[in-house]
Design a protein around this motif. Structure first.
Motif, PDB file in Angstrom:
ATOM      1  N   ASP A  99     115.135  61.780  93.928  1.00 26.48           N
ATOM      2  CA  ASP A  99     113.852  62.380  94.792  1.00 26.48           C
ATOM      3  C   ASP A  99     112.716  62.628  93.724  1.00 26.48           C
ATOM      4  OD1 ASP A  99     115.353  62.213  96.853  1.00 26.48           O
ATOM      5  OD2 ASP A  99     115.864  64.293  97.191  1.00 26.48           O
ATOM      6  N   TRP A 100     112.939  63.382  92.641  1.00 25.60           N
ATOM      7  CA  TRP A 100     112.002  63.388  91.473  1.00 25.60           C
ATOM      8  C   TRP A 100     111.186  62.176  91.200  1.00 25.60           C
ATOM      9  CZ3 TRP A 100     114.111  66.309  86.582  1.00 25.60           C
ATOM     10  CH2 TRP A 100     112.826  66.387  85.505  1.00 25.60           C
TER      11      TRP A 100
ATOM     12  N   GLU B 105     118.698  65.186  93.519  1.00 28.77           N
ATOM     13  CA  GLU B 105     117.311  65.793  93.257  1.00 28.77           C
ATOM     14  C   GLU B 105     116.473  64.699  91.958  1.00 28.77           C
ATOM     15  OE1 GLU B 105     117.666  70.554  93.197  1.00 28.77           O
ATOM     16  OE2 GLU B 105     119.190  69.532  92.031  1.00 28.77           O
TER      17      GLU B 105
ATOM     18  N   SER C 157     107.570  77.902  90.773  1.00 25.76           N
ATOM     19  CA  SER C 157     108.737  77.041  90.845  1.00 25.76           C
ATOM     20  C   SER C 157     108.343  75.622  91.085  1.00 25.76           C
ATOM     21  CB  SER C 157     109.972  77.665  91.527  1.00 25.76           C
ATOM     22  OG  SER C 157     109.349  77.504  93.054  1.00 25.76           O
ATOM     23  N   ASN C 158     107.430  75.161  91.926  1.00 30.40           N
ATOM     24  CA  ASN C 158     107.357  74.095  92.340  1.00 30.40           C
ATOM     25  C   ASN C 158     106.505  73.193  91.120  1.00 30.40           C
ATOM     26  OD1 ASN C 158     108.244  74.251  95.016  1.00 30.40           O
ATOM     27  ND2 ASN C 158     106.326  74.805  95.858  1.00 30.40           N
ATOM     28  N   SER C 159     106.090  73.932  90.033  1.00 33.36           N
ATOM     29  CA  SER C 159     105.492  73.230  89.141  1.00 33.36           C
ATOM     30  C   SER C 159     106.408  73.197  87.765  1.00 33.36           C
ATOM     31  CB  SER C 159     104.252  74.224  88.398  1.00 33.36           C
ATOM     32  OG  SER C 159     104.450  75.410  87.988  1.00 33.36           O
TER      33      SER C 159
ATOM     34  N   ARG D  44     109.188  60.838  93.747  1.00 34.62           N
ATOM     35  CA  ARG D  44     107.923  61.416  94.022  1.00 34.62           C
ATOM     36  C   ARG D  44     106.906  61.170  92.937  1.00 34.62           C
ATOM     37  NH1 ARG D  44     111.370  65.933  95.317  1.00 34.62           N
ATOM     38  NH2 ARG D  44     111.346  66.673  93.132  1.00 34.62           N
TER      39      ARG D  44
ATOM     40  N   TYR E 175     109.745  69.310  90.004  1.00 31.87           N
ATOM     41  CA  TYR E 175     108.528  69.145  90.228  1.00 31.87           C
ATOM     42  C   TYR E 175     108.477  68.969  91.792  1.00 31.87           C
ATOM     43  CZ  TYR E 175     107.806  69.188  85.148  1.00 31.87           C
ATOM     44  OH  TYR E 175     107.869  69.490  83.935  1.00 31.87           O
ATOM     45  N   LYS E 176     108.734  69.998  92.665  1.00 25.37           N
ATOM     46  CA  LYS E 176     108.582  69.647  94.123  1.00 25.37           C
ATOM     47  C   LYS E 176     107.031  69.576  94.535  1.00 25.37           C
ATOM     48  CE  LYS E 176     113.049  70.170  94.902  1.00 25.37           C
ATOM     49  NZ  LYS E 176     113.222  71.440  95.568  1.00 25.37           N
ATOM     50  N   ASP E 177     106.015  70.186  93.602  1.00 24.83           N
ATOM     51  CA  ASP E 177     104.616  69.899  93.751  1.00 24.83           C
ATOM     52  C   ASP E 177     104.382  68.476  92.955  1.00 24.83           C
ATOM     53  OD1 ASP E 177     102.012  69.546  93.769  1.00 24.83           O
ATOM     54  OD2 ASP E 177     101.567  71.405  92.931  1.00 24.83           O
ATOM     55  N   SER E 178     104.229  67.147  93.601  1.00 15.64           N
ATOM     56  CA  SER E 178     103.974  66.016  92.956  1.00 15.64           C
ATOM     57  C   SER E 178     102.735  65.983  92.317  1.00 15.64           C
ATOM     58  CB  SER E 178     104.549  64.878  93.930  1.00 15.64           C
ATOM     59  OG  SER E 178     103.082  65.104  94.836  1.00 15.64           O
TER      60      SER E 178
END
Length: 328
Positions: free
Chosen positions: A285-286, A282, A34-36, A289, A40-43
């Motif tokens: 923040d996105w 969100e 889900s982070n990908s 990031r 994109y919580k995984d920057s």
């Protein structure tokens, strides 16, 4: 003559559904983590480290002083250099946000060679198919007269501003078109056909550090960008099919001068249409990031660390996202 349909957030949302399918299909195929997935919580998925330039720190230059963190304990009396990233993905392989691709007025900006290398990366590696300029400081890349038929470039006015920003904006469009034509010719000669019909340029000027003054103008721009993302390689009507290997998503490069304020604002509004369930916070923040993945981001002064850059721009994004949520 039939009336021109009115562009509304509701109509834009309806058109964005098809593009969303393609984006989510590609993201799910790449990685089920889900982070990908958006937002994109995984920057690392937003990083584009391949394109950088050497940004000089010039202690005697007031603008250069403003670029770097004044709280830094490091004191330098000679010129130093920091690697600075040009751009980052907002939606990988779909939307890139970056700074002006040509030379820029600040004394410590990229060299002509570094700019050409960046443009080549965008056209030949990132597969950019549309450059969208959001600057009021320069004319359209397709305006030969505005660019004085290629002479000198565009200098900032009035004269006293030029003491602080002595270099011109140089035109990048012809370089990008030339690189694209060469790449397209090579692709055709290998029997793989034309990659795209043409490289496109859109110019939608917004004042520096400001927000769009006309909502209709912003909606028209977003409609134009969705038009491009909807297109297939042969530019015919083409509904996305999960099993169609001949469909290739178009790729947009959004830019202003530094690629954080106006570009961050328009990028935020565009992804809100594509992913309307995402909240305004969100989205902000996105975008941040992504901006933070550019090399040298940690060295920028507080005023140049945010994307979108100003409080007014971030408030504009929140209000736009609220308008999107009111339609779903």
């Amino acid at each position: 003559t039939p009336p021109i349909p009115t562009i509304t957030i509701r109509t834009l949302l309806q058109r964005a559904k098809q593009i969303r399918r393609k984006i989510m299909h590609d993201s799910n195929n790449d990685n089920n983590n889900s982070n990908s997935l958006p937002p994109y919580k995984d920057s690392s998925h937003l990083s584009y480290p391949q394109s950088t330039y050497n940004m000089k720190i010039l202690p005697k230059n007031n603008y250069a002083k403003s670029l770097f963190n004044k709280s830094s304990k490091t004191k330098t009396t000679t010129t130093a250099t920091v690697q600075r990233g040009y751009c980052n993905w907002l939606l990988p392989q779909t939307i890139m946000i970056g700074q002006y691709p040509g030379m820029t007025p600040e004394l410590n900006g990229p060299s002509s060679k570094e700019c050409r290398n960046h443009i080549e990366k965008m056209v030949c590696d990132a597969n950019i198919s549309l450059f969208c300029c959001l600057q009021s400081e320069v004319p359209s890349q397709e305006d030969d007269v505005g660019w004085n038929n290629g002479d000198d470039g565009i200098y900032l006015e009035p004269e006293y501003v030029r003491r602080e920003f002595p270099r011109p904006f140089t035109r990048y469009g012809p370089v990008a078109q030339s690189l694209f034509a060469t790449l397209d010719s090579r692709s055709s000669s290998r029997g793989s056909g034309s990659r795209r019909r043409l490289l496109e340029f859109v110019h939608n000027p917004i004042e520096d550090l400001s927000v769009p003054t006309c909502n209709d103008g912003l909606l028209s721009l977003l409609s134009r960008l969705l038009d491009h993302l909807e297109g297939s390689d042969d530019d015919t009507d083409h509904n996305y099919d999960d099993n169609d290997d001949n469909y290739h998503q178009k790729t947009i490069y959004l830019h202003c001068w530094g690629g954080r304020g106006r570009a961050g604002l328009v990028g935020s509004c565009l992804v809100s249409l594509l992913l309307p369930e995402v909240s305004s916070q969100e989205i902000l923040d996105w975008v941040q990031r992504g901006y933070d993945t550019r090399l040298g981001a940690e060295s920028m002064s507080e005023g140049l660390r945010r994307s979108p850059q100003t409080k007014e721009q971030r408030l504009f994004v929140r209000e736009f996202v609220d308008s999107v949520h009111a339609e779903i």
